[in-house]
Design a protein around this motif. Sequence first.
Motif, PDB file in Angstrom:
ATOM      1  N   ASP A  53       4.337  11.181  -3.519  1.00  0.00           N
ATOM      2  CA  ASP A  53       3.232  10.364  -3.018  1.00  0.00           C
ATOM      3  C   ASP A  53       1.999  10.754  -3.837  1.00  0.00           C
ATOM      4  O   ASP A  53       1.446  11.848  -3.666  1.00  0.00           O
ATOM      5  CB  ASP A  53       3.046  10.673  -1.525  1.00  0.00           C
ATOM      6  N   VAL A  88      -0.799   8.913  -3.925  1.00  0.00           N
ATOM      7  CA  VAL A  88      -1.867   8.025  -3.426  1.00  0.00           C
ATOM      8  C   VAL A  88      -3.249   8.643  -3.669  1.00  0.00           C
ATOM      9  O   VAL A  88      -4.179   7.960  -4.091  1.00  0.00           O
ATOM     10  CB  VAL A  88      -1.634   7.714  -1.922  1.00  0.00           C
ATOM     11  N   GLN A  89      -3.384   9.941  -3.427  1.00  0.00           N
ATOM     12  CA  GLN A  89      -4.680  10.593  -3.678  1.00  0.00           C
ATOM     13  C   GLN A  89      -4.831  10.964  -5.149  1.00  0.00           C
ATOM     14  O   GLN A  89      -5.907  10.849  -5.721  1.00  0.00           O
ATOM     15  CB  GLN A  89      -4.822  11.856  -2.802  1.00  0.00           C
ATOM     16  N   ASP A 132       5.811   4.593   0.396  1.00  0.00           N
ATOM     17  CA  ASP A 132       6.475   5.818   0.856  1.00  0.00           C
ATOM     18  C   ASP A 132       7.705   5.491   1.704  1.00  0.00           C
ATOM     19  O   ASP A 132       8.780   6.082   1.530  1.00  0.00           O
ATOM     20  CB  ASP A 132       5.495   6.675   1.676  1.00  0.00           C
ATOM     21  N   MET A 183       4.338  15.477  -2.162  1.00  0.00           N
ATOM     22  CA  MET A 183       3.149  14.747  -2.625  1.00  0.00           C
ATOM     23  C   MET A 183       2.543  15.395  -3.863  1.00  0.00           C
ATOM     24  O   MET A 183       2.655  16.591  -4.071  1.00  0.00           O
ATOM     25  CB  MET A 183       2.124  14.651  -1.506  1.00  0.00           C
ATOM     26  N   HIS A 200      -6.536   0.821  -2.333  1.00  0.00           N
ATOM     27  CA  HIS A 200      -7.878   1.069  -1.775  1.00  0.00           C
ATOM     28  C   HIS A 200      -8.381   2.485  -2.011  1.00  0.00           C
ATOM     29  O   HIS A 200      -9.538   2.780  -1.693  1.00  0.00           O
ATOM     30  CB  HIS A 200      -7.935   0.681  -0.288  1.00  0.00           C
ATOM     31  N   LYS A 201      -7.549   3.343  -2.584  1.00  0.00           N
ATOM     32  CA  LYS A 201      -8.031   4.692  -2.921  1.00  0.00           C
ATOM     33  C   LYS A 201      -8.614   4.735  -4.328  1.00  0.00           C
ATOM     34  O   LYS A 201      -9.142   5.754  -4.751  1.00  0.00           O
ATOM     35  CB  LYS A 201      -6.883   5.708  -2.834  1.00  0.00           C
ATOM     36  N   HIS A 250       1.599  13.526   3.982  1.00  0.00           N
ATOM     37  CA  HIS A 250       0.913  12.506   4.788  1.00  0.00           C
ATOM     38  C   HIS A 250       1.909  11.938   5.802  1.00  0.00           C
ATOM     39  O   HIS A 250       3.130  11.946   5.565  1.00  0.00           O
ATOM     40  CB  HIS A 250       0.419  11.389   3.851  1.00  0.00           C
ATOM     41  N   GLY A 282       0.820  -1.215   0.000  1.00  0.00           N
ATOM     42  CA  GLY A 282       0.000   0.000   0.000  1.00  0.00           C
ATOM     43  C   GLY A 282       0.851   1.262   0.000  1.00  0.00           C
ATOM     44  O   GLY A 282       2.084   1.207  -0.143  1.00  0.00           O
ATOM     45  N   GLY A 283       0.162   2.377   0.210  1.00  0.00           N
ATOM     46  CA  GLY A 283       0.837   3.672   0.144  1.00  0.00           C
ATOM     47  C   GLY A 283       1.895   3.843   1.227  1.00  0.00           C
ATOM     48  O   GLY A 283       2.987   4.362   0.972  1.00  0.00           O
ATOM     49  N   THR A 284       1.581   3.408   2.431  1.00  0.00           N
ATOM     50  CA  THR A 284       2.523   3.604   3.541  1.00  0.00           C
ATOM     51  C   THR A 284       3.835   2.867   3.261  1.00  0.00           C
ATOM     52  O   THR A 284       4.929   3.423   3.450  1.00  0.00           O
ATOM     53  CB  THR A 284       1.890   3.100   4.861  1.00  0.00           C
ATOM     54  N   SER A 339      -1.731   3.571  -4.116  1.00  0.00           N
ATOM     55  CA  SER A 339      -2.350   2.619  -3.194  1.00  0.00           C
ATOM     56  C   SER A 339      -3.664   2.110  -3.775  1.00  0.00           C
ATOM     57  O   SER A 339      -4.453   2.890  -4.319  1.00  0.00           O
ATOM     58  CB  SER A 339      -2.606   3.331  -1.862  1.00  0.00           C
ATOM     59  N   ASN A 355      -4.062  14.927   0.742  1.00  0.00           N
ATOM     60  CA  ASN A 355      -5.204  14.102   1.161  1.00  0.00           C
ATOM     61  C   ASN A 355      -6.239  14.871   1.973  1.00  0.00           C
ATOM     62  O   ASN A 355      -7.380  14.449   2.067  1.00  0.00           O
ATOM     63  CB  ASN A 355      -4.718  12.891   1.957  1.00  0.00           C
TER      64      ASN A 355
HETATM   65  N1  PLP Z   1      -0.371   8.929   1.331  1.00  0.00           N
HETATM   66  C1  PLP Z   1      -1.524   9.602   1.232  1.00  0.00           C
HETATM   67  C2  PLP Z   1      -1.529  10.946   0.582  1.00  0.00           C
HETATM   68  C3  PLP Z   1      -2.716   9.052   1.731  1.00  0.00           C
HETATM   69  O1  PLP Z   1      -3.856   9.728   1.628  1.00  0.00           O
HETATM   70  C4  PLP Z   1      -2.659   7.773   2.346  1.00  0.00           C
HETATM   71  C5  PLP Z   1      -3.876   7.174   2.949  1.00  0.00           C
HETATM   72  O2  PLP Z   1      -4.696   7.867   3.531  1.00  0.00           O
HETATM   73  C6  PLP Z   1      -1.430   7.104   2.415  1.00  0.00           C
HETATM   74  C7  PLP Z   1      -0.312   7.703   1.890  1.00  0.00           C
HETATM   75  C8  PLP Z   1      -1.312   5.735   3.027  1.00  0.00           C
HETATM   76  O3  PLP Z   1      -1.766   4.771   2.111  1.00  0.00           O
HETATM   77  P1  PLP Z   1      -2.192   3.298   2.633  1.00  0.00           P
HETATM   78  O4  PLP Z   1      -3.471   3.469   3.376  1.00  0.00           O
HETATM   79  O5  PLP Z   1      -2.369   2.523   1.369  1.00  0.00           O
HETATM   80  O6  PLP Z   1      -1.086   2.788   3.453  1.00  0.00           O
END
Ligand code: PLP
Length: 394
Positions: A180, A182-183, A72, A151, A205-206, A100, A67-69, A203, A155
């Motif tokens: 990043d 992700v959004q 990153d 980013m 799930h977004k 984030h 995922g995103g975390t 990521s 978010n």
């Molecule tokens: N980066 C941003 C900008 C996000 O909005 C999020 C999730 O809210 C993340 C990273 C983390 O992503 P993940 O939930 O897939 O770990």
Amino acid sequence: MTYLDHAATTSLRPEAAAAMMAALEHTGNPSSLHKAGRQSRRTVEMAREQIAVALKARPSEVLFTSGGTESDNQAIKGLHWERQAADPNRRLIISSEAEHHAVLDPIEWLVGSGQAEVYWLKLNRDGVVDLNDLATVLAERAREVSLISVMWANNETGVIQPISEIVKLAQPHKIPVHSDAVQAASCLEIDFAATGLAALSISGHKIGAPVGVGALLLQRAYKPVPVMHGGGQERNIRSGTIPAGLIAAFGAALQSTIADRDERNAENKKLRDVLVNQVQALIPGTVVTAANAERMPSVAHFTFEGCEGHTLLMLLDAAGVYCSSGSACTAGVHRPSHVLGAMGYSEAEALGALRVSFGRGSTTADVENLLAALPDAVEKARATAALSRVHRQA
Ligand code: PLP
């Protein structure tokens, strides 16, 4: 139920569910050499290709993560360690305080453990990175910089950063830039090759895949030090058995996200604009966040003077309307948003925040339901905040 929190997580796309179920019905580890393994491998490689096409990258630049975390963390720690190993003088990471926590915290961990220094770029009141500040710090300290991480879209506020300009400033110094996205991936066009980014996080799930899958796009020239060690999957950077089902869902979700993006953006923008105009008309003391910045069409962010966002959220929740304050709430303790803080908001201003985020399937009825509940909820939340101020002073 009125779900207006798509930036937190959005619903599973039917294409993603179908692709995942088809892949899960098959047994086979993508790293196994036999026929069953090769079939799972084909599923994974097809999804890699879908993601590469969608984001204009090469398939070999797509690394699957959880995922995103994780993306990153791997980008920031891994690139910093890679650059440090090549030149110990490169200790400085450049980033912004509006990132984030998945970016802020790895940087702060590196700094706190004595492995790095950080320079936080200045932001204007609309939350946009100051390019002159970046040019100045690069002119003075480029030789000390390991990487830049900014980013693509925020978010909480939906504000879009000038990523191409940031890369242009970094390129003469050969400094890798990570973003990043992700959004951003749900509604903005991403051309990884054209931006010149070294690395980019997304990521699942977004964008309508399940939670637990993501990707790091990474130029072939970089060999970040792995955060996790093990079986050596994913270019020896991300060890762990490759989850073919989740990855199949991710590829399908991204492909259909791109296919309906323009139409969805136009619909969401209409909903957002109606909401913003109505809220301003109905509720005195409304401030529309980052009103002058380029923003994603899927996010509306407000602060309401004299109001506490968490009370507001609970009142909306009771009315069946699900939004967010945008900022993290850890163990029930509500803190003012660090993003708004970085934009120069006072704590009191930042506490009155509300994020409304649209996505696939958002309707006019959602906006109407929110508008029916919000004025009363703000009034009550203001009264509660005023009462607790009196109690604090007593
Ligand atoms: N980066 C941003 C900008 C996000 O909005 C999020 C999730 O809210 C993340 C990273 C983390 O992503 P993940 O939930 O897939 O770990």
